[in-house]
Design an enzyme around this catalytic site. Structure first.
Site, PDB file in Angstrom:
ATOM      1  N   HIS A 472       0.831  -1.203   0.000  1.00 55.91           N
ATOM      2  CA  HIS A 472       0.000   0.000   0.000  1.00 55.91           C
ATOM      3  C   HIS A 472       0.868   1.256   0.000  1.00 55.91           C
ATOM      4  O   HIS A 472       0.761   2.099   0.888  1.00 55.91           O
ATOM      5  CB  HIS A 472      -0.902   0.030   1.243  1.00 55.91           C
ATOM      6  CG  HIS A 472      -1.820  -1.146   1.369  1.00 55.91           C
ATOM      7  ND1 HIS A 472      -2.186  -1.692   2.579  1.00 55.91           N
ATOM      8  CD2 HIS A 472      -2.455  -1.877   0.416  1.00 55.91           C
ATOM      9  CE1 HIS A 472      -3.012  -2.708   2.380  1.00 55.91           C
ATOM     10  NE2 HIS A 472      -3.184  -2.850   1.073  1.00 55.91           N
ATOM     11  N   HIS A 515      -6.845  -0.365   3.484  1.00 58.26           N
ATOM     12  CA  HIS A 515      -6.252  -0.718   2.205  1.00 58.26           C
ATOM     13  C   HIS A 515      -6.526   0.405   1.202  1.00 58.26           C
ATOM     14  O   HIS A 515      -7.471   1.176   1.358  1.00 58.26           O
ATOM     15  CB  HIS A 515      -6.812  -2.056   1.727  1.00 58.26           C
ATOM     16  CG  HIS A 515      -6.563  -3.169   2.705  1.00 58.26           C
ATOM     17  ND1 HIS A 515      -6.085  -4.408   2.338  1.00 58.26           N
ATOM     18  CD2 HIS A 515      -6.702  -3.235   4.066  1.00 58.26           C
ATOM     19  CE1 HIS A 515      -5.961  -5.174   3.408  1.00 58.26           C
ATOM     20  NE2 HIS A 515      -6.328  -4.479   4.470  1.00 58.26           N
TER      21      HIS A 515
END
Length: 535
Positions: A472, A515
């Site tokens: 990420h 996320h």
């Protein structure tokens, strides 16, 4: 040279697909999308279960790695990014996650005015078609399918019960009123298939005559004249090409590629550019700085009883269920191996969770098997420990002026002591959780790190030797009003330029506690809205 377009979008990932599709809704706007990877027609890109195969084989990945990380035993850590239409949304684990509302309020406090949670929420709603229907939290008419996971298993119920015993709430909507606790996340799937940004946004727009999509086209340079992008250069089939930009260029390459392309084009810290052999065009010292990533350390436990996943990947059963999925869109291949996620706090006084656990009913190296030919891997309960708001900060810089050279990625992962402290805490916290009934009926002996790895020093050694990322990356073209640190304005315009914007996860001022796919889609929605409104 390709004929000119009003808008040229460089990068067909989570945000780029959204920007191109939304801009092409105006029939008078000529839109070009350039994507370095191939098209996304492979059946495995549409099958949710196959994401594990895609990740293990790197079939659609750039193959990037960090430089040796000094605080992680000098290991080069994979920096996975999707190289295919749809970008990482075509190969990720399909969790629909926005993070905590406070994350966006923090952005606004850091100079990204207009990006507080209540200001971005309408764009989350606009993008999604959520299985719950329309509400204050969710949209029902957007292109992006958001589905309920089909995973109400005994293990999931045991995880919820254990979480409650540990004082956590059970939530069925992490993006609603209760973003903390234990539960199952929504998935970016629709009708049993992956809802990538390309499938959700581009496919319905492909028939528009004003939208052109070119794949296998790697952008190499932005050509600027007095702060205005006049052309974009790219290579396709080893042939250099360029396209004229009529109104705006929108860079959507992600947290590694976007700063890399800006620096190749002469936008960045002047001295660093000269050392790499690039003539500076615009001195913008924040380009490539502020790199943030979620550190992740895995745990595995022997299964006390069958967890349900291994039996389903026996070759004959998997083939039969795959055929059923192709005919109906239903069945085992429409799922992902996920039992629960947990967002919780390392200290009770925190305003939002700082830790995540991703719990799966399978070993990370599980394989298809068949009796007498290939034996199955032992059943394992896997837990991934994640630090949501790491303090360690890295950078992306140029390796050379050659566009084919990979960027220099330094995460500085675990440089901050508090990051390794939180991972160590999370490992111990989950050890206590698996000893709690009824979860203790599923989890047996700890395989890794191992029950003998108990002291702070031993756990730290394990973490530094095994830590990876949750994939990420954000922050390398951060939003803000101060050009000495920020790269783009709150309207996503690159400071010091007239018609260049960046729209992807690189603009996030800080890393969200979740996320990044859904927030990247939201950023694409906002970028298109800014452009169409002339802001």
């Amino acid at each position: 040279m390709v004929d000119g377009f009003d808008f040229v979008v460089a990068g067909g990932g989570s945000a780029g697909c959204v920007v191109a599709a939304r801009l092409s809704e105006d029939p008078g706007a000529r839109v070009l999308l350039l994507e370095a990877g191939p098209g996304d027609n492979n059946l495995f890109l549409k099958m949710p279960l196959a994401f594990r195969l895609l990740r293990m084989t790197n079939l659609y990945d750039w193959g990037l790695k960090t430089e040796p990380e000094p605080w992680a035993r000098d290991r080069s850590i994979p920096a996975a990014r999707g190289k295919v239409l749809g970008g990482s949304s075509s190969v990720n684990g399909m969790m629909y996650s926005r993070g905590h509302p406070r994350d966006y309020d923090q952005w606004a406090q850091m100079g990204a005015t207009g990006w507080a949670y209540e200001e971005v929420l309408p764009f989350f709603r606009k993008s999604e078609s959520n299985w719950r229907g329309a509400s204050h939290w969710h949209g029902a008419d957007g292109p992006l399918g958001v589905s309920r996971p089909d995973a109400d298993t005994p293990l999931t119920r045991a995880l919820k019960s254990a979480g409650q015993a540990a004082g956590l709430p059970v939530t069925d909507d992490f993006e609603g009123e209760q973003p903390e606790g234990v539960g199952l996340p929504d998935l970016t799937t629709a009708s049993g298939k992956r809802a990538s940004a390309s499938q959700a946004f581009l496919n319905p727009a492909r028939s528009r005559p004003n939208l052109t999509i070119i794949t296998s086209a790697r952008v190499t340079r932005l050509v600027l004249d007095r702060g205005r992008v006049t052309h974009i250069e790219y290579v396709r089939n080893n042939v250099p090409q360029r396209v004229a930009v009529g109104q705006e260029a929108i860079l959507c390459g992600g947290a590694y590629a976007s700063p890399h392309l800006l620096m190749l084009s002469g936008i960045g810290r002047g001295d660093d550019l000269r050392r790499a052999g690039v003539t500076p065009v615009l001195d913008l010292p924040g380009v490539g700085q502020n790199l943030k990533e979620h550190p992740l350390a895995a745990m595995g436990f022997q299964a006390r009883q069958p967890l349900g996943f291994s039996g389903k990947i026996r070759a004959d059963r998997l083939a039969l269920s795959g055929l059923g999925w192709m005919l109906t869109g239903r069945g085992f291949p429409s799922t992902v191996p996920l039992s629960a996620i947990i967002y919780h706090k390392s200290q009770p006084g925190l305003e939002r969770p700082d830790l995540e656990n991703i719990v799966m009913p399978t070993a990370l190296d599980a394989r298809v098997w068949f009796p007498g030919i290939v034996s199955p891997k032992p059943e394992v309960l896997t837990n991934l420990n994640v630090v949501l708001h790491p303090s360690s900060t890295g950078s992306v810089t140029l390796r050379s002026a050659d566009p084919e050279a990979t960027p220099v990625i330094r995460l500085n992962i675990l440089q901050a002591q508090e990051d390794i402290d939180r991972l160590r805490y999370n490992i111990r916290w989950f050890r206590d959780l698996v000893r709690t009934a009824p979860l203790s009926e599923f989890a047996g002996d700890e395989i890794f790190p191992g029950k003998d790895i108990e002291s702070d020093a031993a756990l730290d050694a394990y973490i530094r030797s095994t830590v990876v990322t949750a994939q990420h990356p954000v922050g390398t073209c951060r939003m803000g009003t101060d050009p000495s640190v920020a790269v783009v304005s709150p309207e996503l315009r690159v400071h010091g330029t007239e018609n260049l914007r960046v729209a992807d996860a690189s603009v996030m001022p800080s890393l969200i506690g979740g996320h990044t796919n859904a927030p990247a889609v939201m950023i694409g929605e906002r970028a298109a809205d800014f452009i169409r409104a002339g802001r």
